[in-house]
Scaffold this motif. Structure first.
Motif, short mmCIF file in Angstrom:
data_model
loop_
_atom_site.label_atom_id
_atom_site.label_comp_id
_atom_site.label_asym_id
_atom_site.label_seq_id
_atom_site.Cartn_x
_atom_site.Cartn_y
_atom_site.Cartn_z
N SER A 1 8.06 25.10 50.07
CA SER A 1 8.14 23.88 49.27
C SER A 1 7.26 22.78 49.85
O SER A 1 6.67 21.99 49.12
CB SER A 1 9.59 23.41 49.13
N PHE A 2 7.13 22.72 51.18
CA PHE A 2 6.25 21.74 51.81
C PHE A 2 4.79 22.01 51.44
O PHE A 2 4.04 21.10 51.12
CB PHE A 2 6.44 21.76 53.33
N VAL B 1 3.72 23.55 48.74
CA VAL B 1 3.56 23.20 47.33
C VAL B 1 3.45 21.69 47.16
O VAL B 1 2.63 21.19 46.37
CB VAL B 1 4.72 23.78 46.49
N LEU B 2 4.25 20.93 47.91
CA LEU B 2 4.20 19.46 47.84
C LEU B 2 2.83 18.93 48.27
O LEU B 2 2.24 18.09 47.60
CB LEU B 2 5.30 18.86 48.71
N VAL B 3 2.32 19.42 49.39
CA VAL B 3 1.00 18.98 49.87
C VAL B 3 -0.08 19.37 48.87
O VAL B 3 -0.98 18.58 48.58
CB VAL B 3 0.71 19.57 51.27
N ALA C 1 0.27 19.80 45.63
CA ALA C 1 0.42 18.95 44.43
C ALA C 1 -0.13 17.55 44.69
O ALA C 1 -0.84 16.99 43.84
CB ALA C 1 1.88 18.88 44.02
N LEU C 2 0.18 16.98 45.85
CA LEU C 2 -0.35 15.66 46.17
C LEU C 2 -1.87 15.66 46.26
O LEU C 2 -2.53 14.72 45.82
CB LEU C 2 0.26 15.15 47.47
#
Length: 60
Positions: A26-27, A29-31, A33-34
């Motif tokens: 999830s980390f 994917v977050l990076v 996406a940002l």
């Protein structure tokens, strides 16, 4: 079917490893996406590296 029953310690480790894997995924994917949001925004411009090199040479 396994020959020996899996120990309770291994079951707990498997659950913990799964949790860490989900958090890590999830980390990532977050990076990602940002990064995509920042790159696709209207105000984003790639730095002009040739101009930056020339400016540093002029300053020296």
């Amino acid at each position: 079917m396994s020959l020996r029953k899996e120990h309770e310690l291994h079951q707990r480790r498997k659950g913990r490893n799964l949790g860490v894997g989900v958090l890590l995924g999830s980390f990532v994917v977050l990076v990602l996406a940002l990064t995509i949001v920042k790159v696709t925004s209207a105000g984003f411009k790639f730095p002009n590296t040739a101009a930056a090199v020339e400016q540093t040479e002029e300053q020296n």
